[in-house]
Design a protein around this motif. Sequence first.
Motif, PDB file in Angstrom:
ATOM      1  N   PRO A 154       0.864  -1.483  -0.216  1.00  0.00           N
ATOM      2  CA  PRO A 154       0.180   0.383  -0.196  1.00  0.00           C
ATOM      3  C   PRO A 154       0.999   1.386  -0.147  1.00  0.00           C
ATOM      4  O   PRO A 154       0.997   2.368  -0.230  1.00  0.00           O
ATOM      5  CB  PRO A 154      -1.007   0.291   1.130  1.00  0.00           C
ATOM      6  CG  PRO A 154      -0.836  -1.692   1.674  1.00  0.00           C
ATOM      7  CD  PRO A 154       0.411  -2.233   0.940  1.00  0.00           C
ATOM      8  N   LEU A 155       2.355   1.712   0.417  1.00  0.00           N
ATOM      9  CA  LEU A 155       2.981   2.612   0.683  1.00  0.00           C
ATOM     10  C   LEU A 155       3.666   2.211  -0.692  1.00  0.00           C
ATOM     11  O   LEU A 155       4.090   3.785  -1.624  1.00  0.00           O
ATOM     12  CB  LEU A 155       4.653   1.968   1.562  1.00  0.00           C
ATOM     13  CG  LEU A 155       3.872   1.522   2.799  1.00  0.00           C
ATOM     14  CD1 LEU A 155       4.813   1.225   4.149  1.00  0.00           C
ATOM     15  CD2 LEU A 155       2.661   2.919   3.105  1.00  0.00           C
ATOM     16  N   GLN A 156       3.269   1.514  -1.590  1.00  0.00           N
ATOM     17  CA  GLN A 156       4.225   1.301  -3.063  1.00  0.00           C
ATOM     18  C   GLN A 156       3.265   2.337  -3.879  1.00  0.00           C
ATOM     19  O   GLN A 156       2.260   1.518  -3.635  1.00  0.00           O
ATOM     20  CB  GLN A 156       4.822   0.368  -3.877  1.00  0.00           C
ATOM     21  CG  GLN A 156       5.993  -0.345  -3.031  1.00  0.00           C
ATOM     22  CD  GLN A 156       6.529  -1.370  -2.367  1.00  0.00           C
ATOM     23  OE1 GLN A 156       5.768  -2.575  -2.926  1.00  0.00           O
ATOM     24  NE2 GLN A 156       7.677  -2.118  -1.893  1.00  0.00           N
ATOM     25  N   ARG A 157       3.825   2.963  -4.986  1.00  0.00           N
ATOM     26  CA  ARG A 157       2.996   3.085  -6.724  1.00  0.00           C
ATOM     27  C   ARG A 157       3.973   2.487  -8.001  1.00  0.00           C
ATOM     28  O   ARG A 157       4.867   2.955  -8.319  1.00  0.00           O
ATOM     29  CB  ARG A 157       3.498   5.307  -6.333  1.00  0.00           C
ATOM     30  CG  ARG A 157       2.810   5.824  -5.358  1.00  0.00           C
ATOM     31  CD  ARG A 157       1.276   5.596  -5.087  1.00  0.00           C
ATOM     32  NE  ARG A 157       0.174   5.838  -4.029  1.00  0.00           N
ATOM     33  CZ  ARG A 157       0.572   5.626  -3.140  1.00  0.00           C
ATOM     34  NH1 ARG A 157       0.981   3.810  -2.427  1.00  0.00           N
ATOM     35  NH2 ARG A 157       0.287   6.274  -1.966  1.00  0.00           N
ATOM     36  N   PRO A 158       3.550   1.537  -8.198  1.00  0.00           N
ATOM     37  CA  PRO A 158       4.007   0.879  -9.297  1.00  0.00           C
ATOM     38  C   PRO A 158       3.953   2.183 -10.626  1.00  0.00           C
ATOM     39  O   PRO A 158       3.616   2.582 -10.945  1.00  0.00           O
ATOM     40  CB  PRO A 158       3.296  -0.165  -9.474  1.00  0.00           C
ATOM     41  CG  PRO A 158       1.815  -0.621  -7.665  1.00  0.00           C
ATOM     42  CD  PRO A 158       2.588   0.761  -7.683  1.00  0.00           C
ATOM     43  N   LEU A 159       4.630   1.841 -11.012  1.00  0.00           N
ATOM     44  CA  LEU A 159       5.287   2.826 -12.122  1.00  0.00           C
ATOM     45  C   LEU A 159       3.976   1.924 -13.887  1.00  0.00           C
ATOM     46  O   LEU A 159       3.682   0.693 -13.778  1.00  0.00           O
ATOM     47  CB  LEU A 159       6.384   2.382 -13.151  1.00  0.00           C
ATOM     48  CG  LEU A 159       7.608   3.001 -12.252  1.00  0.00           C
ATOM     49  CD1 LEU A 159       8.477   2.947 -12.580  1.00  0.00           C
ATOM     50  CD2 LEU A 159       7.874   4.314 -11.831  1.00  0.00           C
ATOM     51  N   GLU A 160       3.422   3.801 -14.378  1.00  0.00           N
ATOM     52  CA  GLU A 160       2.452   3.161 -14.726  1.00  0.00           C
ATOM     53  C   GLU A 160       3.114   2.318 -16.554  1.00  0.00           C
ATOM     54  O   GLU A 160       2.338   1.549 -16.912  1.00  0.00           O
ATOM     55  CB  GLU A 160       1.948   4.452 -16.043  1.00  0.00           C
ATOM     56  CG  GLU A 160       0.572   4.566 -15.096  1.00  0.00           C
ATOM     57  CD  GLU A 160       0.325   6.144 -15.705  1.00  0.00           C
ATOM     58  OE1 GLU A 160      -0.261   6.500 -16.554  1.00  0.00           O
ATOM     59  OE2 GLU A 160      -0.082   6.121 -13.931  1.00  0.00           O
ATOM     60  N   SER A 161       4.471   2.923 -16.395  1.00  0.00           N
ATOM     61  CA  SER A 161       5.065   1.978 -17.616  1.00  0.00           C
ATOM     62  C   SER A 161       5.811   0.667 -16.986  1.00  0.00           C
ATOM     63  O   SER A 161       6.369   0.115 -18.167  1.00  0.00           O
ATOM     64  CB  SER A 161       6.864   2.834 -18.346  1.00  0.00           C
ATOM     65  OG  SER A 161       7.484   2.811 -17.249  1.00  0.00           O
ATOM     66  N   ARG A 162       5.586  -0.227 -16.171  1.00  0.00           N
ATOM     67  CA  ARG A 162       6.211  -1.511 -15.913  1.00  0.00           C
ATOM     68  C   ARG A 162       4.963  -2.360 -16.898  1.00  0.00           C
ATOM     69  O   ARG A 162       4.311  -2.339 -17.802  1.00  0.00           O
ATOM     70  CB  ARG A 162       5.296  -1.731 -14.528  1.00  0.00           C
ATOM     71  CG  ARG A 162       4.706  -1.807 -14.481  1.00  0.00           C
ATOM     72  CD  ARG A 162       3.539  -2.145 -12.440  1.00  0.00           C
ATOM     73  NE  ARG A 162       2.116  -2.537 -12.038  1.00  0.00           N
ATOM     74  CZ  ARG A 162       1.210  -1.723 -12.525  1.00  0.00           C
ATOM     75  NH1 ARG A 162       1.759  -0.379 -12.160  1.00  0.00           N
ATOM     76  NH2 ARG A 162       0.196  -2.285 -11.486  1.00  0.00           N
TER      77      ARG A 162
END
Length: 109
Positions: free
Chosen positions: A85-93
Motif C-alpha cells: 500500500p505504500l508503493q506506487r507501481p510505474l505505469e510503464s511496468r
Amino acid sequence: MTRHGQLIGIGEDAIAEYKRLHADAWPGVLAKISACNIRNYSIFLKEPENLLFAYFEYVGTDFDADMAKMAADPETQRWWSFCEPLQRPLESRNEGEWWAEMEEVFHHD
C-alpha cells in the motif's frame, strides 16, 4: 548469477513508514529471500522523485519457480500487505510486474 534492477514509486507520505518497516525487516521474510536464491539485496530511495530502486543477485537456476515459492509464503504475503500500500507501481511496468524490471546496460567488476 544474474543481476536485477527494479524500480517503483512510493508515496511521499509513506516514506517514513517504509523506512521503519525495513529497518526491522522480519526474520522469516529475510530467510525466505535467501531460500529463494536472492543475494546482495538492497533498496535505495531517491527523493524528491520518491522512487525506490532495488538491486539483487539471483544465484539459482529457476527464477520463476523461486519467485512463485516466495509469493506463496504466508509470512512474505503478510509482509507485502504492509509494504504494497505504500508503493506506487510505474505505469510503464510490464504486465504482471509490481516492481518494474530494468535492463542492465553496463557492468564492470
